[in-house]
Design an enzyme around this catalytic site. Structure first.
Site, PDB file in Angstrom:
ATOM      1  CG  ASP A  10      -2.018  -1.030   1.144  1.00  0.00           C
ATOM      2  OD1 ASP A  10      -1.989  -1.841   0.195  1.00  0.00           O
ATOM      3  OD2 ASP A  10      -2.900  -1.029   2.018  1.00  0.00           O
ATOM      4  CG  ASP A 131     -13.342  -1.765  -1.573  1.00  0.00           C
ATOM      5  OD1 ASP A 131     -12.653  -2.791  -1.537  1.00  0.00           O
ATOM      6  OD2 ASP A 131     -13.126  -0.833  -2.367  1.00  0.00           O
TER       7      ASP A 131
END
Length: 234
Positions: A10, A131
């Site tokens: 990330d 998500d």
């Protein structure tokens, strides 16, 4: 096991970080060199990487392209990139950089026609990001909750040539609380396409729980915090 685990990198301001439940105010930096992390995963024999441009997810366009480029040079396997992919043009840029898969979520909810056009141009290369937060799909870098359920999103795009889905349990993401398999079992009932799991993995036991349910699992914090010793997988 190494074919099932997909290590996550990330990116925030060019550094390797992890968030807690997607909260940008709760960021922990693990490395200032994404390239070195990619080299490590290459040396350990992983076949696929999951890269997220966190800055891009908020701005709606990739902002960590230089880091993504370095990761691509360091890693020979497949790379999937997500975060801020909101246009066909962005996919073309990533394609030119040698990225195999594009992880897209917000666009699929907000601009279905553009998303379908993207899939048409890049068949079997778009991964639909589902998500999930509190039973609804979150968008815009997980900052906004839509009225769409994960199941509704799956059914909407099941019959177009996406590669499959990345289902993230935001309520557990970055928490190291352990995996809740129930959402993935339920979601698999709505699709025949591959599903990747993400959120809450704290140990190899969690990874094993998901084997046979999904086709792969994205692991980030458990690796960086040493909960999963990658060298043991050798």
């Amino acid at each position: 096991m190494k074919n099932f685990i997909i290590p996550a990198i990330d990116l925030k301001e060019g550094k390797v970080v992890r968030l807690f439940k997607g909260d940008f105010e709760k960021t922990k930096v693990y490395s200032s060199s994404p390239e070195d992390m990619a080299k490590l995963f290459e040396e350990l024999g992983f076949k696929r990487l999951h890269v997220v441009d966190l800055d891009g997810s908020l701005e709606g366009m990739p902002l960590n392209l230089p880091s993504i480029r370095l990761i691509r040079k360091a890693f020979s396997g497949s790379i999937e990139v997500g975060g801020g992919i909101r246009s066909v043009e962005t996919c073309k840029v990533l394609h030119e950089e040698g990225i195999e898969f594009f992880v897209v979520g917000t666009l699929a909810v907000r601009e279905p026609r553009t998303f379908e056009r993207m899939v048409e141009l890049f068949p079997e290369r778009v991964i639909l990001a589902v998500d999930s937060k509190g039973g609804k799909v979150a968008v815009g870098g997980w900052k906004e909750e839509s009225s769409t359920s994960p199941q509704e999103l799956a059914l909407k795009y099941e019959n177009i040539p996406i590669w499959g889905y990345l289902y993230t349990n935001i309520d557990r993401d970055g928490t190291l609380e352990g995996v809740d398999t129930k959402p993935y079992v339920e979601f698999k009932g709505y699709t025949k396409k591959p599903v990747l799991a993400s959120g809450g993995v704290a140990s190899l036991e969690d990874v094993k729980k998901l084997m046979g349910i999904v086709e792969g699992v994205v692991v980030g914090k458990a690796i960086y915090e040493g909960r999963i010793n990658l060298r043991e997988l050798l």
